[in-house]
Design a protein around this motif. Structure first.
Motif, PDB file in Angstrom:
ATOM      1  N   GLU A   1       0.490  -1.280  -0.040  1.00  0.00           N
ATOM      2  CA  GLU A   1       0.081   0.211   0.219  1.00  0.00           C
ATOM      3  C   GLU A   1       0.644   1.102  -0.422  1.00  0.00           C
ATOM      4  N   PRO A   2       0.841   2.485  -1.121  1.00  0.00           N
ATOM      5  CA  PRO A   2       1.556   3.590  -1.263  1.00  0.00           C
ATOM      6  C   PRO A   2       1.492   4.213   1.154  1.00  0.00           C
ATOM      7  N   LEU A   3       2.188   4.834   1.076  1.00  0.00           N
ATOM      8  CA  LEU A   3       1.793   5.868   2.071  1.00  0.00           C
ATOM      9  C   LEU A   3       1.057   6.662   2.216  1.00  0.00           C
ATOM     10  N   ALA A   4       0.933   7.207   0.577  1.00  0.00           N
ATOM     11  CA  ALA A   4      -0.463   8.209   0.793  1.00  0.00           C
ATOM     12  C   ALA A   4      -1.367   7.928   0.999  1.00  0.00           C
ATOM     13  N   ASP A   5      -1.600   6.064   0.713  1.00  0.00           N
ATOM     14  CA  ASP A   5      -3.754   5.770   0.814  1.00  0.00           C
ATOM     15  C   ASP A   5      -3.599   5.581   2.326  1.00  0.00           C
TER      16      ASP A   5
ATOM     17  N   PRO B   1       1.593  -1.625  -6.297  1.00  0.00           N
ATOM     18  CA  PRO B   1       0.250  -1.438  -5.279  1.00  0.00           C
ATOM     19  C   PRO B   1      -0.731  -2.447  -5.313  1.00  0.00           C
ATOM     20  N   GLY B   2      -0.947  -2.959  -3.705  1.00  0.00           N
ATOM     21  CA  GLY B   2      -2.168  -4.080  -4.201  1.00  0.00           C
ATOM     22  C   GLY B   2      -1.323  -5.442  -4.802  1.00  0.00           C
ATOM     23  N   GLU B   3       0.043  -5.192  -4.336  1.00  0.00           N
ATOM     24  CA  GLU B   3       0.573  -6.885  -5.280  1.00  0.00           C
ATOM     25  C   GLU B   3       0.990  -7.411  -3.697  1.00  0.00           C
ATOM     26  N   ALA B   4       1.065  -8.923  -3.159  1.00  0.00           N
ATOM     27  CA  ALA B   4       1.267  -9.368  -1.868  1.00  0.00           C
ATOM     28  C   ALA B   4       1.929  -9.374  -1.800  1.00  0.00           C
ATOM     29  N   VAL B   5       2.612 -10.216  -0.919  1.00  0.00           N
ATOM     30  CA  VAL B   5       3.847  -9.866  -0.149  1.00  0.00           C
ATOM     31  C   VAL B   5       4.190 -10.228   1.517  1.00  0.00           C
ATOM     32  N   ALA B   6       5.153 -11.097   1.559  1.00  0.00           N
ATOM     33  CA  ALA B   6       5.099 -11.630   2.801  1.00  0.00           C
ATOM     34  C   ALA B   6       4.977 -11.058   3.869  1.00  0.00           C
TER      35      ALA B   6
END
Length: 449
Positions: free
Chosen positions: A45-49, A153-158
């Motif tokens: 998630e971008p910091l701005a969001d 943005p929106g990418e799944a990550v561990a």
């Protein structure tokens, strides 16, 4: 007294990095911790969001943190009221981000971009590497081991990757040039930190020293002679980043929960390094004063030796540890350092996480270990690197690092055992801090209406 202060200041390393690259160690320290290993993937998630969605809650949190710091942190520099985060829905993303950085009193150049640092155990990824300048506001030194790739943005990550990446992030320029006497400080309004209390104010990376070191246990005489050395802001950063992690987890922004948690842990981990918790592990204050007096009388060798050897031993310890961890990771092999980092059995031997844990547990343990660590370096590393006051290891580190690894003295095993001991503390304190933050997040969620 000014001469004593100048000597003590010169003993500090020119750069404020304690363990080099934290991320390879954090991958090992957390990969078998159930709270991390079993956590579901999170969404980048971008910091701005995050800031747009939670600005009022963030503003309340930062105000509460400032009130707490003024009451509980010794030597705290109060945040100017003009820097308070005041929510404003009409702001642009860039303006909101800048206001957030001002309220935290972080460098306006802090990147906070979407990225992960790849585990050194993983082969070169097919994804294009991300330039270090996109992640860090300070240039990488020679021999840097970080490998970055961008997240979308929106990418799944561990969570492990987010946490381990965040553990190295505060060294990327967050705390550079924040004091009134730093060359770069005019780019922002006064942050209220005043003049730099110790470290080299003229060197950009050196200006972060008071945020990554803590000389809490030097004794009353030291504190009287060198009062400025009691002004340190590592505890402040732990509370700021840790509180943001708890808020992010509570409000459904898990990516930023793990990332801010990593940033908080960085400052905890720095204080597990004896050269960051002691002004001079190899010398008593009396010896420092005597060496300075001899220098004033025309015999500067002892003082010069203290200054050079203190820095050399710090850099040798960091170089030895970093190269061992990274090379073992690249060859996917385990040794005593990896086993020490993963040793969960040590975690329960310490008290529960609390705001005083950094000072009373982490820094005290590292300060106590200082003389033993210094002695292990002297007998374990090549003599010219750690016992010759005419040799500057830091200036030649990139060239001589391989020689250090190859040409160890007969007591290398003693040095290896000491580094393993330190890294067992690194892992245990990191996990205890994370458990404390996760517990706070769970408790507050349970009590929410």
């Amino acid at each position: 007294m000014r001469l004593v202060l100048a000597l003590i200041a010169s003993l500090l390393p020119a750069l404020a990095q304690a363990w080099g690259n934290h991320s390879p160690m954090c991958y090992r320290a957390f990969e078998h911790m159930p709270e991390v290993a079993d956590a579901p993937p999170v969404t980048a998630e971008p910091l701005a969001d995050f800031l747009l969605a939670e600005e009022p809650a963030i503003a309340r949190l930062l105000d509460a943190q400032e009130d707490w710091a003024r009451e509980h942190l010794k030597g705290h520099a109060p945040r100017p009221d003009a820097l308070r985060l005041v929510p404003d829905a009409r702001r642009s993303d860039a303006e909101r981000r800048a206001a957030f950085l001002r309220a935290l009193r972080l460098s306006p150049d802090a990147r906070l971009t979407l990225y992960v640092q790849i585990d050194a155990r993983e082969p070169d990824t097919v994804r294009a590497p991300l330039a270090a300048s996109q992640v860090s506001a300070v240039a990488n030194g020679k021999g840097a081991t970080q490998r970055f790739v961008a997240l979308q943005p929106g990418e799944a990550v561990a969570p492990l990757a987010v946490l381990a990446s965040g553990c190295d992030e505060p060294d990327y320029g967050h705390d550079v040039n924040l004091f009134d006497d730093n060359p770069g400080s005019p780019q922002h309004p006064s942050y209220g930190f005043g003049k730099q209390p110790f470290g080299n104010a003229a060197i950009a990376v050196g200006s972060q020293a008071p945020f990554h070191m803590g000389f809490f246990h030097q004794g009353r005489l030291f504190n009287t002679l060198a009062r400025s050395f009691t002004r340190t802001f590592a505890e402040l950063r732990v509370q700021q980043y840790g509180g943001l992690a708890v808020l992010a987890w509570q409000t459904g922004h898990a990516y930023w929960g793990w990332r801010f948690a990593g940033m908080a842990l960085h400052h905890v981990e720095d204080l597990t390094q004896p050269y960051h918790a002691s002004a001079a592990p190899s010398a008593t204050l009396g010896h420092m004063i005597w060496a300075n007096l001899k220098a004033q009388l025309g015999a500067p060798a002892d003082r010069q030796g203290l200054v050079v050897l203190q820095g050399n031993r710090h850099f040798v310890l960091e170089n030895f540890q970093t190269r061992w961890i990274v090379e073992n990771a690249q060859h996917r092999r385990d040794g005593p350092l990896e086993q020490a980092l993963r040793d969960l059995a040590l975690d329960g031997r310490y008290p529960a996480w609390s705001p005083s844990y950094v000072r009373d547990v982490v820094a005290l343990e590292a300060f106590t270990a200082g003389p033993r660590t210094d002695a292990a370096i002297v007998v374990g590393a090549p003599a010219k690197f750690v016992s010759d006051p005419q040799f500057d290891f830091a200036a030649n580190e990139a060239v001589l690092g391989p020689e250090l690894a190859r040409d160890m003295q007969g007591q290398r095993d003693a040095l290896l055992r000491e580094v393993a001991r330190l890294l067992s503390h690194f892992g245990a304190h990191s996990r205890n801090a994370l458990r404390g933050l996760l517990k706070q997040a769970a408790a507050r969620q349970a009590s929410a209406p």
